[in-house]
Structure formats: C-alpha cells, structure tokens
Write an enzyme that holds these catalytic residues in place. Structure first.
Site, PDB file in Angstrom:
ATOM      1  N   GLY A 157      49.689   4.142   7.070  1.00 29.03           N
ATOM      2  CA  GLY A 157      48.677   4.323   8.062  1.00 29.03           C
ATOM      3  C   GLY A 157      48.274   3.010   8.827  1.00 29.03           C
ATOM      4  O   GLY A 157      47.325   2.675   9.240  1.00 29.03           O
ATOM      5  N   ASN A 198      49.803   1.865  11.557  1.00 34.78           N
ATOM      6  CA  ASN A 198      49.700   2.203  12.625  1.00 34.78           C
ATOM      7  C   ASN A 198      48.328   2.676  13.136  1.00 34.78           C
ATOM      8  O   ASN A 198      47.777   2.335  14.248  1.00 34.78           O
ATOM      9  CB  ASN A 198      50.701   3.212  13.038  1.00 34.78           C
ATOM     10  CG  ASN A 198      52.037   2.366  13.630  1.00 34.78           C
ATOM     11  OD1 ASN A 198      52.344   1.671  14.395  1.00 34.78           O
ATOM     12  ND2 ASN A 198      52.973   2.705  12.671  1.00 34.78           N
ATOM     13  N   LEU A 224      55.875  12.353   9.294  1.00 37.24           N
ATOM     14  CA  LEU A 224      57.089  12.894   8.901  1.00 37.24           C
ATOM     15  C   LEU A 224      57.398  14.214   8.870  1.00 37.24           C
ATOM     16  O   LEU A 224      58.769  14.598   8.802  1.00 37.24           O
ATOM     17  CB  LEU A 224      57.457  12.196   7.423  1.00 37.24           C
ATOM     18  CG  LEU A 224      57.655  10.533   7.380  1.00 37.24           C
ATOM     19  CD1 LEU A 224      57.754  10.124   5.971  1.00 37.24           C
ATOM     20  CD2 LEU A 224      58.411   9.806   8.406  1.00 37.24           C
ATOM     21  N   ASN A 259      55.202   9.425  19.786  1.00 37.08           N
ATOM     22  CA  ASN A 259      55.784   9.146  18.557  1.00 37.08           C
ATOM     23  C   ASN A 259      56.119   7.845  18.564  1.00 37.08           C
ATOM     24  O   ASN A 259      56.738   7.221  19.601  1.00 37.08           O
ATOM     25  CB  ASN A 259      56.895   9.851  17.772  1.00 37.08           C
ATOM     26  CG  ASN A 259      57.263   9.651  16.532  1.00 37.08           C
ATOM     27  OD1 ASN A 259      56.583   9.495  15.541  1.00 37.08           O
ATOM     28  ND2 ASN A 259      58.804   9.559  16.485  1.00 37.08           N
ATOM     29  N   HIS A 271      58.945   4.969  16.691  1.00 37.84           N
ATOM     30  CA  HIS A 271      60.076   5.108  16.004  1.00 37.84           C
ATOM     31  C   HIS A 271      60.289   3.643  15.779  1.00 37.84           C
ATOM     32  O   HIS A 271      60.454   2.757  16.728  1.00 37.84           O
ATOM     33  CB  HIS A 271      61.059   5.827  16.699  1.00 37.84           C
ATOM     34  CG  HIS A 271      62.134   5.936  15.501  1.00 37.84           C
ATOM     35  ND1 HIS A 271      62.527   6.697  14.443  1.00 37.84           N
ATOM     36  CD2 HIS A 271      63.427   5.463  15.679  1.00 37.84           C
ATOM     37  CE1 HIS A 271      63.596   6.424  13.892  1.00 37.84           C
ATOM     38  NE2 HIS A 271      64.221   5.630  14.607  1.00 37.84           N
TER      39      HIS A 271
HETATM   40  C1  GRF Z   1      56.875   2.977   9.540  1.00 35.84           C
HETATM   41  O1  GRF Z   1      58.000   2.807   8.981  1.00 35.84           O
HETATM   42  C2  GRF Z   1      56.927   3.195  11.111  1.00 35.84           C
HETATM   43  O2  GRF Z   1      58.046   2.527  11.633  1.00 35.84           O
HETATM   44  C3  GRF Z   1      56.878   4.635  11.218  1.00 35.84           C
HETATM   45  O3  GRF Z   1      56.156   5.293  10.043  1.00 35.84           O
HETATM   46  C4  GRF Z   1      56.505   4.315   8.989  1.00 35.84           C
HETATM   47  C5  GRF Z   1      55.058   4.009   8.249  1.00 35.84           C
HETATM   48  O4  GRF Z   1      54.035   3.489   9.291  1.00 35.84           O
HETATM   49  N1  GRF Z   1      56.495   4.976  12.412  1.00 35.84           N
HETATM   50  P1  GRF Z   1      52.293   3.475   8.978  1.00 35.84           P
HETATM   51  O5  GRF Z   1      52.357   1.941   8.314  1.00 35.84           O
HETATM   52  O6  GRF Z   1      52.164   4.597   7.951  1.00 35.84           O
HETATM   53  O7  GRF Z   1      51.754   3.742  10.256  1.00 35.84           O
END
Ligand code: GRF
Length: 204
Positions: free
Chosen positions: A12, A14, A87, A104, A106
C-alpha cells in the site's frame, strides 16, 4: 467532494502517497474506502491508521464473486476506483458500470513489460534482462484487458548500469507515487478527456 475507492493487495505505498497528498492539500478528494483482496495486506493497516473504512474480500474465499462484491460495495458511491498494487482481475460487470472511472498504475512504460503475470519485481527483472535504458511507470484507464486501457500519464526512469531489479523498483515506485496522485488530481478537476485510445490532458 470527489470520492475515490482504493483497491490494494499488498504494502500500500501507493495508497499511502494518496493519503499523504490528501492531507497536504495537493488532492481535493476523499477516500471513501479501501478494499483488499488479501486479509493480511499492510495497506489495510495504513488505511486504519487514518480512520479510512476498509473491506476485505479475500480472493481465496470469493473467487469469481470478488468483482461482483466490489461492484456491490462501490456502485453509486464513488467517482473513481483506483487500483494501487491490486492484483485480482475485475470482471466485465464492474468495468462496464465504471467505464473510464477505474485507473491502474503499472511499473513500466506500457506497452513494454506488461500483460498477464507481469507485476511487482518481475517487471523490473524483465526490463534489466532486455537492457532498456529508460523504463518508468504508467497510469491508465482499466478496460477488459490486462494493462491495455488508454494511457493517462507516464513517467520515465533512467536505468543505471549497476541497477538491480530492487534498486530499479525503488526508483520506479517513487515515480508511481507521483504519477498516481497526479492522475487522480487531473481527473478530479475534469482535465482528462478520453478520445478513444488518445487521452487529452488539459493543463499539462
Ligand atoms: C508495486 O510493484 C507497484 O508497481 C504496483 O503494485 C506494487 C505494490 O505497490 N502497482 P504498493 O506499494 O502496494 O502500492
């Protein structure tokens, strides 16, 4: 107030970037809820620390029902669904209901190093293996394919000669945090216009 839901499966970081950007005033939106398909996702803890409502629809329990449960939870409640390290696949029902309202992030410059099975550290291993000089991240609308929706924002990251997949992932993740919040801001300010595959972004 522009309302978003954030879907996660893991750490998390992001999500944390979005929370921080709301709290520092960069984003003028509210996170209505965080949904995880994994009960032990640390992102759930990040949400709880900020009193954000959380739901867990464990993909092992819900299977194909997962997407429908998410639709049931979010329909008519949010303006945008943000996949932040999420995912599981979303089925056609939710993608149709939320057309051009699901984004999303990527960790590559799509259409390179994306598609089925390309997520997490594997993306950076493939970029290093191929020998690209520039990689980066992409924020795109979600359609019925995998990483195939129209592109909103991309940020480039230079590959260094001594990079490992981990060191590269770290630098790309920093750009993901910026790109995702930037995309949310532009959409919340109605500055992103979809014209087929081409996205016109005002203000850039
Ligand atoms: C990361 O590899 C990101 O590139 C992809 O999800 C993975 C985990 O991201 N979008 P986060 O730290 O859980 O947000």
């Amino acid at each position: 107030m522009f309302k978003i839901a954030v879907l996660i499966s893991g750490g998390g970081s992001n999500l944390q970037a979005i929370i921080d950007n709301i709290e520092n005033g960069y984003l003028n939106c509210s996170i209505e809820c965080v949904i995880s398909d994994k009960k032990d996702a640390f992102g759930l803890e990040r949400a709880r620390r900020h009193n954000i409502k959380t739901y867990v629809f464990d993909k092992k329990e819900y299977g194909a029902e997962l997407s429908y449960r998410i639709l049931e939870t979010l329909e008519n409640k949010v303006d945008l669904i943000v996949l932040a390290g999420y995912l599981s696949i979303l089925n056609w029902d939710i993608i149709k209901k939320f057309k051009d309202k699901i984004i999303n992030v990527h960790p590559s410059l799509i259409p390179s190093f994306c598609g089925k099975g390309m997520y997490g550290i594997k993306v950076h291993e493939k970029a290093l293996e191929y020998g690209v000089k520039i990689t980066g991240c992409t924020v795109h609308f979600v359609d019925e394919g995998t990483d195939t929706g129209s592109i909103i924002i991309q940020k480039a990251v230079e590959v260094k000669d001594n990079d490992t997949a981990e060191s590269l992932q770290k630098r790309v993740l920093e750009q993901e945090h910026r790109a995702l919040s930037e995309a949310i801001k532009l959409i919340s300010e109605d500055k992103v216009h979809v014209n087929g595959r081409k996205i016109i972004v005002k203000d850039m």
